[in-house]
Design an enzyme around this catalytic site. Sequence first.
Site, PDB file in Angstrom:
ATOM      1  N   HIS A 114      30.885  23.230  49.902  1.00 40.39           N
ATOM      2  CA  HIS A 114      31.929  23.632  50.847  1.00 40.39           C
ATOM      3  C   HIS A 114      31.409  23.275  52.241  1.00 40.39           C
ATOM      4  O   HIS A 114      30.201  23.301  52.479  1.00 40.39           O
ATOM      5  CB  HIS A 114      32.114  25.148  50.710  1.00 40.39           C
ATOM      6  CG  HIS A 114      33.229  25.740  51.502  1.00 40.39           C
ATOM      7  ND1 HIS A 114      33.118  25.984  52.842  1.00 40.39           N
ATOM      8  CD2 HIS A 114      34.461  26.160  51.144  1.00 40.39           C
ATOM      9  CE1 HIS A 114      34.247  26.537  53.277  1.00 40.39           C
ATOM     10  NE2 HIS A 114      35.080  26.660  52.271  1.00 40.39           N
ATOM     11  N   ASP A 190      24.681  29.429  48.130  1.00 38.42           N
ATOM     12  CA  ASP A 190      26.026  29.793  48.561  1.00 38.42           C
ATOM     13  C   ASP A 190      26.724  30.394  47.336  1.00 38.42           C
ATOM     14  O   ASP A 190      27.150  29.676  46.434  1.00 38.42           O
ATOM     15  CB  ASP A 190      26.758  28.533  49.055  1.00 38.42           C
ATOM     16  CG  ASP A 190      28.232  28.803  49.335  1.00 38.42           C
ATOM     17  OD1 ASP A 190      28.706  29.919  49.075  1.00 38.42           O
ATOM     18  OD2 ASP A 190      28.916  27.870  49.813  1.00 38.42           O
ATOM     19  N   GLN A 193      31.589  31.834  45.504  1.00 36.18           N
ATOM     20  CA  GLN A 193      32.514  31.833  44.367  1.00 36.18           C
ATOM     21  C   GLN A 193      31.901  32.406  43.097  1.00 36.18           C
ATOM     22  O   GLN A 193      32.507  32.275  42.022  1.00 36.18           O
ATOM     23  CB  GLN A 193      33.025  30.402  44.099  1.00 36.18           C
ATOM     24  CG  GLN A 193      33.814  29.808  45.242  1.00 36.18           C
ATOM     25  CD  GLN A 193      35.062  30.619  45.609  1.00 36.18           C
ATOM     26  OE1 GLN A 193      35.519  31.480  44.851  1.00 36.18           O
ATOM     27  NE2 GLN A 193      35.604  30.356  46.783  1.00 36.18           N
ATOM     28  N   LYS A 216      36.397  37.801  48.497  1.00 36.73           N
ATOM     29  CA  LYS A 216      36.680  36.920  47.354  1.00 36.73           C
ATOM     30  C   LYS A 216      36.367  37.688  46.065  1.00 36.73           C
ATOM     31  O   LYS A 216      37.040  38.667  45.777  1.00 36.73           O
ATOM     32  CB  LYS A 216      35.890  35.631  47.472  1.00 36.73           C
ATOM     33  CG  LYS A 216      36.301  34.794  48.705  1.00 36.73           C
ATOM     34  CD  LYS A 216      35.484  33.515  48.779  1.00 36.73           C
ATOM     35  CE  LYS A 216      35.694  32.760  50.068  1.00 36.73           C
ATOM     36  NZ  LYS A 216      36.913  31.951  50.069  1.00 36.73           N
ATOM     37  N   CYS A 356      38.281  22.528  51.977  1.00 33.33           N
ATOM     38  CA  CYS A 356      37.055  22.515  52.792  1.00 33.33           C
ATOM     39  C   CYS A 356      35.918  21.833  52.038  1.00 33.33           C
ATOM     40  O   CYS A 356      34.758  22.275  52.082  1.00 33.33           O
ATOM     41  CB  CYS A 356      36.634  23.919  53.220  1.00 33.33           C
ATOM     42  SG  CYS A 356      37.818  24.701  54.288  1.00 33.33           S
TER      43      CYS A 356
HETATM   44  C1  PLP Z   1      31.735  27.780  47.933  1.00 27.20           C
HETATM   45  C2  PLP Z   1      32.232  28.366  49.210  1.00 27.20           C
HETATM   46  N1  PLP Z   1      31.375  28.521  50.239  1.00 27.20           N
HETATM   47  C3  PLP Z   1      31.750  29.065  51.413  1.00 27.20           C
HETATM   48  C4  PLP Z   1      33.042  29.478  51.608  1.00 27.20           C
HETATM   49  C5  PLP Z   1      33.423  30.093  52.917  1.00 27.20           C
HETATM   50  O1  PLP Z   1      33.837  31.415  52.728  1.00 27.20           O
HETATM   51  P1  PLP Z   1      34.443  32.211  53.956  1.00 27.20           P
HETATM   52  O2  PLP Z   1      35.692  31.499  54.358  1.00 27.20           O
HETATM   53  O3  PLP Z   1      34.708  33.587  53.449  1.00 27.20           O
HETATM   54  O4  PLP Z   1      33.432  32.167  55.034  1.00 27.20           O
HETATM   55  C6  PLP Z   1      33.985  29.330  50.586  1.00 27.20           C
HETATM   56  C7  PLP Z   1      35.387  29.700  50.776  1.00 27.20           C
HETATM   57  O5  PLP Z   1      36.266  29.347  50.035  1.00 27.20           O
HETATM   58  C8  PLP Z   1      33.560  28.769  49.355  1.00 27.20           C
HETATM   59  O6  PLP Z   1      34.401  28.608  48.340  1.00 27.20           O
END
Ligand code: PLP
Length: 398
Positions: A114, A190, A193, A216, A356
Amino acid sequence: MKIPDDIRRDIPLTGEVIYFDNTATSLTPRPVIEAMDEYYLKYRANVHRGVHRLSQMATQKYEESRKIVADFIGAKFEEIVFTKNTSESLNLAALGLEGVFRKGDRIVTTPYEHHSDLLPWQRLAEKLGLKLEFIKGDDEGNLDLADAEKKIKGAKLVAIQHVSNALGVIHEVEELGKMAKEEGAIFVVDAAQSVGHMEVDVNRLHADFLAFSGHKGPLGPTGIGVLYIREEFFDVFEPPFIGGGTIEDVELCCYTLTEPPERFEAGTPNIGGAIGLAAGIEYIQKIGLERIEKQEHRLVKRTTGGLTELEVPWYGPRNLKKHAGVVSFNVPPLHPHDVAAVLDDHNIMVRSGHHCALPVMKKLGINGTVRASFHVYNSLDEVETFLGVMEELVKSLR
Ligand SMILES: Cc1ncc(COP(=O)(O)O)c(C=O)c1O
């Protein structure tokens, strides 16, 4: 119990719409809303500062929430830092670690990240003269572990997503963490998910830093996230933000920082958000991660099976054991946004676009996907309704 009626009763909106946009953000169970209401209605005060009983109560609940989060991911209480979201957590990690790098050091990541787990490392690499390298992988999102081993050798930091929000692939973070540890590399996960959808234990994953959002998988509110910082890094991790709440002592010339976790949380935190996140985690624990995983797997199996029957191309691993509750697909020649609009006309909420993860879209040579993503409160009946709409749509194009 196959149909999650017991859970759906607790989740406003489940009876009104088919909500398949859980990767973006999840719906909120009533116990989470009630826990936050209780804070705002009964003990609304700031933490850590007041002697009065409302402040004491707010502090107690806020710190109890930290303990609930810590226990949930196998961390120590003081290793949990509350942030705004995963993006802030990963930025915080990158900024706080600046001092550990020397020019020419290597950061290893994947092409599937992401943007929030890519841009902070890109910027750091540019600023400090570091090299950014990417582990090879295929179009399903499967990583080449032999290439990972080669690239991780001698690396300073390895940053990997647990689950891809674009392809649904579950990466082998445990193995990659082990490789990183054997090389003495800092391992950043990270887990945006994965937390709340599957077991995440910082020790099992060998994580030194792990980031996730409350809104999430954990079924909490927006505006609250977590950065796990392994205790060993407390001394080398330079807090990028300092000020209120972070100090032991201050003179006009200088200051001494207090101990973690307060050292890393400048200013008034999102108190109601932390309390809501803890209530979300408790709700998840009551359901059980095993049931959540099973339900999501069932939904993914039926969705991918149904899409295959309709000859709708879908992305991510064919091996469904490696496929989390996220199904990305396309209905050529329609644009993903047009497909999402049709589904919305049928009361089905999905996400469309690049999610993203532009490098993933570019690797696949597409401008985006439609994405159906699940949580435990989604049912097979909902998937059947979705597949019915998809069948009509596909027929209308032939
Ligand atoms: C794998 C991953 N990393 C980071 C993020 C960023 O999350 P946030 O928008 O809550 O900061 C997301 C959001 O969809 C994500 O799917």
